[in-house]
Design a protein around this motif. Sequence first.
Motif, PDB file in Angstrom:
ATOM      1  N   THR A 221     -23.913  23.512  84.013  1.00  0.00           N
ATOM      2  CA  THR A 221     -22.869  24.529  83.793  1.00  0.00           C
ATOM      3  C   THR A 221     -21.615  23.965  83.129  1.00  0.00           C
ATOM      4  N   VAL A 222     -21.671  22.710  82.629  1.00  0.00           N
ATOM      5  CA  VAL A 222     -20.502  22.149  81.915  1.00  0.00           C
ATOM      6  C   VAL A 222     -20.167  22.981  80.679  1.00  0.00           C
ATOM      7  N   ILE A 223     -21.141  23.772  80.180  1.00  0.00           N
ATOM      8  CA  ILE A 223     -20.857  24.549  78.964  1.00  0.00           C
ATOM      9  C   ILE A 223     -20.244  25.910  79.290  1.00  0.00           C
TER      10      ILE A 223
ATOM     11  N   LEU B  52     -21.566  33.395  85.931  1.00  0.00           N
ATOM     12  CA  LEU B  52     -22.658  33.936  85.108  1.00  0.00           C
ATOM     13  C   LEU B  52     -22.101  34.639  83.869  1.00  0.00           C
ATOM     14  N   HIS B  53     -21.015  35.391  84.078  1.00  0.00           N
ATOM     15  CA  HIS B  53     -20.394  36.123  82.962  1.00  0.00           C
ATOM     16  C   HIS B  53     -19.847  35.151  81.920  1.00  0.00           C
ATOM     17  N   GLN B  54     -19.230  34.061  82.404  1.00  0.00           N
ATOM     18  CA  GLN B  54     -18.708  33.038  81.485  1.00  0.00           C
ATOM     19  C   GLN B  54     -19.838  32.400  80.680  1.00  0.00           C
ATOM     20  N   LEU B  55     -20.925  32.062  81.363  1.00  0.00           N
ATOM     21  CA  LEU B  55     -22.053  31.435  80.678  1.00  0.00           C
ATOM     22  C   LEU B  55     -22.643  32.379  79.630  1.00  0.00           C
ATOM     23  N   ARG B  56     -22.832  33.637  80.031  1.00  0.00           N
ATOM     24  CA  ARG B  56     -23.400  34.619  79.100  1.00  0.00           C
ATOM     25  C   ARG B  56     -22.521  34.765  77.858  1.00  0.00           C
ATOM     26  N   GLY B  57     -21.223  34.555  78.018  1.00  0.00           N
ATOM     27  CA  GLY B  57     -20.289  34.683  76.896  1.00  0.00           C
ATOM     28  C   GLY B  57     -20.448  33.626  75.825  1.00  0.00           C
ATOM     29  N   ARG B  58     -21.315  32.607  76.079  1.00  0.00           N
ATOM     30  CA  ARG B  58     -21.555  31.589  75.046  1.00  0.00           C
ATOM     31  C   ARG B  58     -22.442  32.136  73.932  1.00  0.00           C
TER      32      ARG B  58
END
Length: 693
Positions: free
Chosen positions: A552-554, A579-585
């Motif tokens: 999850t470093v990304i 999860l929302h932050q990760l999906r935003g990649r």
Amino acid sequence: MNVGVLANQPVTVLKGVGAALEQKLQKLDILTLQDLLFHLPLRYQDRTRIMPIGSLRPGDEGVIEGEVKGADIVMGRRRSLMVRLQDGTGTISLRFFHFSAAQKNNLKPGVHLRCFGEIRTGASGLEIYHPEYRRVDDTVITPVEESLTPIYPTTEGLNQTRLRALTDAALKYLEAGSLTELIPDHLRQQWQLPPLNDAVSYLHRPPVDADQDQLLDGYHPAQRRLAFEELLAHHLSLQKLRNKTRQQGAPLMQGDGRYCQLFLQQLPFPLTNAQQRVAAEIGKDLSQPFPMLRLVQGDVGSGKTVVAALAALQAVEGGFQAAVMAPTEILAEQHFINFSNWLEPLGLKVAWLAGKLKGKKRQAQLEQIISGEAQVVVGTHALFQDEVSFANLGLVVVDEQHRFGVHQRLALREKGRTDQRSPHQLIMTATPIPRTLTMSAYADLDCSIIDELPPGRTPVNTVVISDQRRAEVVQRVRDACVQGRQVYWVCTLIEESEALQCQAAEVTAEELKEALSELRIGLVHGRMKPTEKAAIMASYKAAELDLLVATTVIEVGVDVPNASVMIIENPERLGLAQLHQLRGRVGRGSVESFCLLMYHAPLSQQGRERLSVMRETTDGFRIAEKDLELRGPGEVLGTRQTGMMAFKVADLQRDSDLLTRVKQVAGQIAADSQLTDAIIQRWLGRDEQYATV
């Protein structure tokens, strides 16, 4: 203002409170009689009536009375003492796993007992394990309790009986001395708040007819009365922090707009209406003679960094330096690249400072900062180390504020403080903060929301899929990469151990290299050196890698528009905000994007709820509200903030409807500094340091 005798009376005035008991009470933050009276019960037991044994059902909790018919030691998996009790309507067994010979001899047939405990099904029918009991005389009527029996939060070596005795004694003091009523009578009447003394007495000893469900859920008017005052204390303390900052004065930044104008002209896209609105709010703040304290919330990809760059340029036009602080080296480096690309063509110098910068390179950057040669400085928390000095710091931009403690934010502000003025502060977050938390944890800040995504951004399609269909997912990755797209594969583990998470990512990367040998696969995790991480990320951004396996470093800040598919393993183990932050990649370009949440069955109820919210919406604020509902404020704000949010009575979720009223009352009494200080002192007392930094 005198906040009352009880606030100043140590618990040692109570009979029987010596040094040992005083220490135990200190563990519960109980130092005074007022502390003891604000130490409220978690729940209540009804010992106000005797229940016939014949009417009992498993799960009931209550008082029974009867005659001992037998007491025997039973040898089962564990040795126990079984006492049979009868009252004419039925028989029940009392089971003791810990007992003495004297106890067995005292519980002989013919003795009458009154017991309290929870009824459960046992080998011999209905049983109570280790009931509270006492002998009673069957020829005399022994009165039952007159009020519900409180169960208090406690600590080792301090039992409920002792706590009840102590609160009984404190309540006698309350009758004689009273707690000072700090909310003015007209405001109490306006909001229908019961008197403080009545509320406290009621909550410690509720009458027989009290609504137990209401008390258990925390919605009783007596509980709401105390919650209201506690929320008011927190709000006032943050307002006090804000006012103290505002009194310091700040640099006036009324530039001629030349840099801002040139910057906007060179951007390949126009600002959205929301960006223009927020930039104008910040611009107005910067031209005031007191420090800006503004929180900018914007969903992933809404363009907060451009707004921050405009603020930095206004500072530079006014003759001041701007500092931009990010929580991780990856995010800080990305900001540095963006700011350099934007500002250096305008003839401005951007400096860079992070933990990995050593020796001569570091020294060169420090010299550029102190001389003022660097007008904008980007970095991690390395920016507020003692050796860093600014020539003329006028603006502090903090990205992802929830990753920093309040003290770290204030430490950077100190860098630019002089006798006359303090720098402006702009706080940014891509983690939408529920309105409830904004009104409480961030009441010292003005809030702006960038509630519009730039044109060309495509919504991300979210699919929830079992890990039993892993082969299908791997094929989907292959198809996307063949079409020239890039993919993230995020590994998560329930263990907090970073080493195990990295190991899981390494294993996954090896498996995927075997299954997808034709693809270029990279790996990034938290235990790699910053230079290694940066090199892998640069390769991925340059499309030299097809698939990036990562922990999850990304989560924050990585911007690769060509990445259109993300697989998150074990998403049920992450919070909604993460999860929302990760999906935003993904979804950062114009191609349709997908996020596959690959869960491991069976899912808990909360896990199911989380994943269904992710599937149903991409609205960060709706997700944030649900995250608050599922995880509570301490987790949502992050551990570094929870000290600030430690409530004794109030609950931010349950009592969120009180916040608007709290704000109104705070406005009405703010001018009376003695009164506001007394309210803050009562509820925050020793924890008020963060409000006076």
